[in-house]
Design an enzyme around this catalytic site. Structure first.
Site, mmCIF file in Angstrom:
data_model
loop_
_atom_site.group_PDB
_atom_site.id
_atom_site.type_symbol
_atom_site.label_atom_id
_atom_site.label_comp_id
_atom_site.label_asym_id
_atom_site.label_seq_id
_atom_site.Cartn_x
_atom_site.Cartn_y
_atom_site.Cartn_z
ATOM 1 N N VAL A 52 0.805 -1.225 0.000
ATOM 2 C CA VAL A 52 0.000 0.000 0.000
ATOM 3 C C VAL A 52 0.838 1.276 0.000
ATOM 4 O O VAL A 52 0.283 2.369 -0.128
ATOM 5 C CB VAL A 52 -0.957 0.024 1.206
ATOM 6 C CG1 VAL A 52 -2.010 -1.062 1.080
ATOM 7 C CG2 VAL A 52 -0.204 -0.100 2.520
ATOM 8 N N TYR A 53 2.144 1.178 0.144
ATOM 9 C CA TYR A 53 2.966 2.386 0.145
ATOM 10 C C TYR A 53 2.932 3.029 -1.239
ATOM 11 O O TYR A 53 3.280 2.393 -2.237
ATOM 12 C CB TYR A 53 4.412 2.072 0.528
ATOM 13 C CG TYR A 53 4.631 1.666 1.974
ATOM 14 C CD1 TYR A 53 3.599 1.678 2.899
ATOM 15 C CD2 TYR A 53 5.884 1.265 2.421
ATOM 16 C CE1 TYR A 53 3.804 1.304 4.220
ATOM 17 C CE2 TYR A 53 6.113 0.897 3.733
ATOM 18 C CZ TYR A 53 5.062 0.914 4.631
ATOM 19 O OH TYR A 53 5.268 0.536 5.942
ATOM 20 N N GLY A 54 2.513 4.289 -1.268
ATOM 21 C CA GLY A 54 2.421 4.983 -2.553
ATOM 22 C C GLY A 54 1.434 4.327 -3.498
ATOM 23 O O GLY A 54 1.573 4.464 -4.724
ATOM 24 N N GLY A 55 0.441 3.608 -2.957
ATOM 25 C CA GLY A 55 -0.511 2.920 -3.812
ATOM 26 C C GLY A 55 0.124 1.853 -4.684
ATOM 27 O O GLY A 55 -0.365 1.553 -5.774
ATOM 28 N N GLY A 56 1.219 1.267 -4.201
ATOM 29 C CA GLY A 56 1.944 0.251 -4.968
ATOM 30 C C GLY A 56 3.188 0.783 -5.646
ATOM 31 O O GLY A 56 4.046 0.008 -6.097
#
Length: 327
Positions: A52-56
């Site tokens: 989920v970091y940076g939306g992938g």
């Protein structure tokens, strides 16, 4: 950089890890490449990310750098799964979601396996044995080499680790737990850390610099170019800007002055060398900031400094943590 075993496993990692929470959001490919090179040249191996970091995008950036800029064999890739962008269900620990998330992570990372796969948080809506079965399948299929958890309370960690140890050879031993831990947040010492020490689970502290506050940068206010001054991260930093935190930051600054080092080095060395800690995860905005953190490798705090910092930051833990007969 010194290497440490992750829990009671054969996996060895650098005793400082590189965090990628803001990669793909605040940090682009060029800055990420600079950080990665700085980390690798200092002997760092453990790089921590999440789906989920940076939306992938954090995983995607890391995948672009590993194998090109840095040899894959030199990097211990740790990622997480289980957090979901759903306001009604923040965490999904179901077998179906976790295994699908792992496959997506491998695709973004451009690799056939991750070295450490972590369940991002406890999901009360899914039976724990189902979540842990996903962990076993990930390891037995070769998609993950080792497994851990993140943000599990003491009883949750103890239950999960004990369940895995109940069938040696058939279930995957938990190697690690990732939790926030610093001089400003010592809550893990109440139950999580004792459980981890007893069960052979290594602790990977996140936010080891108190979300940046322990560097001393906020002593005179909130700098405009800091995380505390940014729209996306201000609420993350705000809880550690009160008077109680200020007294701890002042003590760190005093210790740093006496040792002729920086407050960052003092705060990071303190948490790095706590019992049960394997590798604090450090995030940075620039490669220069990262290099400053990595310079802690040569520092070991004198015992009297550690004791003074322990005293000034000690959380109030009474019953049942202390012997009831002394209360």
């Amino acid at each position: 950089m010194e290497q440490r075993h992750l829990g009671r496993t054969g996996l060895r990692v650098s005793r400082i890890g590189l965090g990628t929470l803001t990669w793909g959001r605040d940090i682009g490919e060029e800055a990420a490449a600079e950080q990665m090179k700085t980390f690798w040249e200092a002997g760092g191996t453990l790089v921590d990310t999440a789906d989920v970091y940076g939306g992938g995008e954090a995983e995607y950036l890391l995948g672009q750098l590993v194998g090109g800029l840095i040899p894959r064999r030199d990097v211990v890739i740790a990622t997480k799964a289980g957090s979901v962008p759903d306001p009604d269900r923040r965490f999904d620990g179901s077998r179906g979601h976790l295994l699908a998330a792992l496959d997506a992570s491998l695709d973004r990372l451009g690799t056939d396996h991750v070295d450490l796969w972590q369940v991002h948080a406890f999901d009360p809506a899914t039976p724990l044995e189902e979540t842990l079965h996903a962990v076993d399948l990930a390891v037995s299929s070769g998609r993950a080499r080792y497994a851990g958890v993140s943000n599990y309370s003491g009883w949750q960690l103890a239950k999960a680790a004990t369940w895995q140890l109940a069938a040696p050879g058939a279930r995957t031993r938990l190697a690690s737990t990732q939790m926030e831990y610093s001089l400003l947040q010592r809550g893990v010492e109440r139950e999580v850390l004792p459980a981890a020490l007893d069960l052979g689970v290594g602790l990977l502290p996140s936010s080891p610099l108190g979300r940046g506050v322990l560097t001393g940068k906020y002593r005179s206010g909130v700098p405009a170019d800091s995380r505390g001054g940014s729209e996306s991260m201000a609420a993350f930093v705000a809880p550690y800007l009160d008077d109680a935190a200020g007294r701890i930051v002042d003590a760190v600054a005093t210790a740093a002055h006496g040792l002729a080092v920086t407050p960052l080095q003092v705060a990071l060395a303190w948490v790095r060398d706590r019992p049960g800690v394997v590798a604090p995860i450090v995030g940075a905005r620039t490669s220069a900031q990262l290099a400053a953190a990595l310079s802690v490798e040569a520092l070991t705090l004198p015992e009297e400094i550690c004791q003074a910092l322990d005293d000034v930051s000690a959380p109030v833990h009474r019953y049942p943590d202390q012997d009831w007969s002394t209360l």
